[in-house]
Write a protein that holds these residues in place. Structure first.
Motif, PDB file in Angstrom:
ATOM      1  N   LEU A  29       0.812  -1.224   0.000  1.00 10.35           N
ATOM      2  CA  LEU A  29       0.000   0.000   0.000  1.00 10.35           C
ATOM      3  C   LEU A  29       0.848   1.278   0.000  1.00 10.35           C
ATOM      4  CD1 LEU A  29      -2.866   1.169   0.054  1.00 10.35           C
ATOM      5  CD2 LEU A  29      -2.757   1.099   2.559  1.00 10.35           C
ATOM      6  N   PRO A  30       1.922   1.392   0.790  1.00  8.43           N
ATOM      7  CA  PRO A  30       2.732   2.624   0.740  1.00  8.43           C
ATOM      8  C   PRO A  30       3.285   2.900  -0.659  1.00  8.43           C
ATOM      9  CG  PRO A  30       3.296   1.355   2.682  1.00  8.43           C
ATOM     10  CD  PRO A  30       2.419   0.473   1.839  1.00  8.43           C
ATOM     11  N   ALA A  32       1.918   1.827  -3.487  1.00  8.88           N
ATOM     12  CA  ALA A  32       0.774   2.187  -4.327  1.00  8.88           C
ATOM     13  C   ALA A  32       0.404   3.654  -4.135  1.00  8.88           C
ATOM     14  CB  ALA A  32      -0.415   1.292  -3.998  1.00  8.88           C
ATOM     15  N   LYS A  33       0.459   4.133  -2.895  1.00  3.49           N
ATOM     16  CA  LYS A  33       0.178   5.549  -2.630  1.00  3.49           C
ATOM     17  C   LYS A  33       1.212   6.440  -3.296  1.00  3.49           C
ATOM     18  CE  LYS A  33      -2.304   5.034   1.764  1.00  3.49           C
ATOM     19  NZ  LYS A  33      -2.308   5.318   3.224  1.00  3.49           N
ATOM     20  N   GLU A  34       2.457   6.014  -3.295  1.00  2.00           N
ATOM     21  CA  GLU A  34       3.519   6.793  -3.946  1.00  2.00           C
ATOM     22  C   GLU A  34       3.266   6.900  -5.446  1.00  2.00           C
ATOM     23  OE1 GLU A  34       8.332   6.378  -4.849  1.00  2.00           O
ATOM     24  OE2 GLU A  34       7.434   5.237  -3.196  1.00  2.00           O
ATOM     25  N   LEU A  35       2.900   5.790  -6.071  1.00  2.00           N
ATOM     26  CA  LEU A  35       2.625   5.811  -7.508  1.00  2.00           C
ATOM     27  C   LEU A  35       1.368   6.613  -7.819  1.00  2.00           C
ATOM     28  CD1 LEU A  35       3.438   2.102  -8.458  1.00  2.00           C
ATOM     29  CD2 LEU A  35       4.799   4.132  -8.999  1.00  2.00           C
ATOM     30  N   ALA A  36       0.335   6.468  -6.989  1.00  2.00           N
ATOM     31  CA  ALA A  36      -0.905   7.221  -7.204  1.00  2.00           C
ATOM     32  C   ALA A  36      -0.637   8.726  -7.116  1.00  2.00           C
ATOM     33  CB  ALA A  36      -1.956   6.804  -6.187  1.00  2.00           C
ATOM     34  N   ASP A  69      -9.154   7.055  -2.980  1.00  2.00           N
ATOM     35  CA  ASP A  69      -8.830   6.801  -1.582  1.00  2.00           C
ATOM     36  C   ASP A  69      -8.491   5.318  -1.482  1.00  2.00           C
ATOM     37  OD1 ASP A  69      -8.754   6.232   1.140  1.00  2.00           O
ATOM     38  OD2 ASP A  69     -10.395   7.586   1.642  1.00  2.00           O
ATOM     39  N   LEU A  70      -7.229   5.012  -1.235  1.00  2.00           N
ATOM     40  CA  LEU A  70      -6.764   3.634  -1.278  1.00  2.00           C
ATOM     41  C   LEU A  70      -7.069   2.842  -0.009  1.00  2.00           C
ATOM     42  CD1 LEU A  70      -3.336   4.064  -3.110  1.00  2.00           C
ATOM     43  CD2 LEU A  70      -5.561   3.482  -4.069  1.00  2.00           C
ATOM     44  N   TYR A 113      -0.336  -1.821  -7.571  1.00  2.00           N
ATOM     45  CA  TYR A 113      -0.318  -2.449  -6.243  1.00  2.00           C
ATOM     46  C   TYR A 113       0.802  -3.480  -6.046  1.00  2.00           C
ATOM     47  CZ  TYR A 113      -4.934  -0.500  -5.093  1.00  2.00           C
ATOM     48  OH  TYR A 113      -6.002   0.339  -4.798  1.00  2.00           O
ATOM     49  N   GLY A 114       1.501  -3.841  -7.084  1.00  2.00           N
ATOM     50  CA  GLY A 114       2.571  -4.822  -6.953  1.00  2.00           C
ATOM     51  C   GLY A 114       2.050  -6.241  -6.958  1.00  2.00           C
ATOM     52  N   VAL A 115       1.705  -6.758  -5.789  1.00  2.00           N
ATOM     53  CA  VAL A 115       1.125  -8.096  -5.642  1.00  2.00           C
ATOM     54  C   VAL A 115      -0.137  -7.984  -4.802  1.00  2.00           C
ATOM     55  CG1 VAL A 115       1.424 -10.432  -4.737  1.00  2.00           C
ATOM     56  CG2 VAL A 115       3.362  -9.265  -5.773  1.00  2.00           C
TER      57      VAL A 115
END
Length: 247
Positions: A29-30, A32-36, A69-70, A113-115
């Motif tokens: 999640l961290p 994913a937030k960086e990419l978002a 909002d993730l 999200y990666g995985v």
């Protein structure tokens, strides 16, 4: 042997599928937030070039980014994706035993999200793994994710069954240690002595394979030789221990 199955996500996503509730937030999640945040800082024209899509899809995904909002209002990943593979998998009609199986063994690879575990909560997004999204220390998403996705899978598995497209499986396969077995599945038509893969048929077969594995609780790739759906059959004459061919 602990088995993990990797599959690709789908471009098309649902915002409010009925049924299951999500169980946990994604492991990465961290990131994913960086990419978002990086996507949210881009102007609409740059986003559309990154996404390589038409105006309507670009507008839809710009709206998603603006209100993303993730951590709230999340459908589970396995029901959020709507592509061909997911339609043939049909997870919405899985039994509890089958859901438990995929939650343990299935992992969805994702550019954002990666995985993902099947019941991880996700927001609809558009970010393919091969997208040329660059940052301070990376020039694309393969560089951003680096060894993290393979390391996550290898913490739980010593055998990975690859049902993902090349675009996504590359994010894992190039980083696997030698002690982790990678088994690839090939779904093809035999024409004049050659094996020919067709994109749509491959997606259908990958979804059916996940369903077959969940219905039969398969944890050993050797048992996949019984797969006989959509007209496919196992072809031992074309196969190797780590390359299972179905024609």
């Amino acid at each position: 042997m602990e088995l993990k199955i990797i599959i690709s996500p789908a471009k098309k996503m649902r915002t409010d599928p009925d049924g299951l509730a999500w169980q946990q937030l994604p492991e990465f999640l961290p990131q994913a937030k960086e990419l978002a945040a990086r996507l949210q800082a881009m102007d609409p024209a740059a986003l559309q070039r990154l996404w390589k899509c038409n105006d309507a899809i670009a507008a839809q995904n710009q709206q998603r980014l603006a209100r993303m909002d993730l951590e709230r209002g999340l459908p589970p990943a396995i029901l959020a994706y709507e592509g061909i593979q997911y339609r043939y998998m049909a997870p919405e009609v899985f039994t509890q035993e089958q859901l438990d199986y995929i939650q343990q063994h299935l992992r969805i690879l994702s550019g954002l999200y990666g995985v993902l575990r099947p019941l991880d909560g996700v927001q609809p997004y558009r970010l393919e793994m091969q997208a040329k999204l660059a940052g301070e220390n990376f020039r694309d998403l393969y560089g951003f994710w680096g060894q993290r996705l393979a390391a996550s899978l290898c913490r739980e598995a010593d055998c990975i069954l690859n049902l993902a497209s090349k675009e996504y499986s590359l994010a894992v396969s190039r980083h696997l240690p030698e002690n982790v077995r990678l088994v690839n599945c090939l779904f093809a038509e035999e024409k004049e002595g050659r094996l020919v893969e067709k994109g749509t048929l491959c997606k259908m077969a990958r979804g059916e394979m996940v369903r077959y594995m969940a219905e039969n609780q398969i944890t050993d790739p050797a048992r996949l030789s019984g797969f006989d759906r959509l007209g496919f059959r196992f072809a031992p004459e074309h196969s190797q221990p780590d390359r299972l061919v179905f024609v």
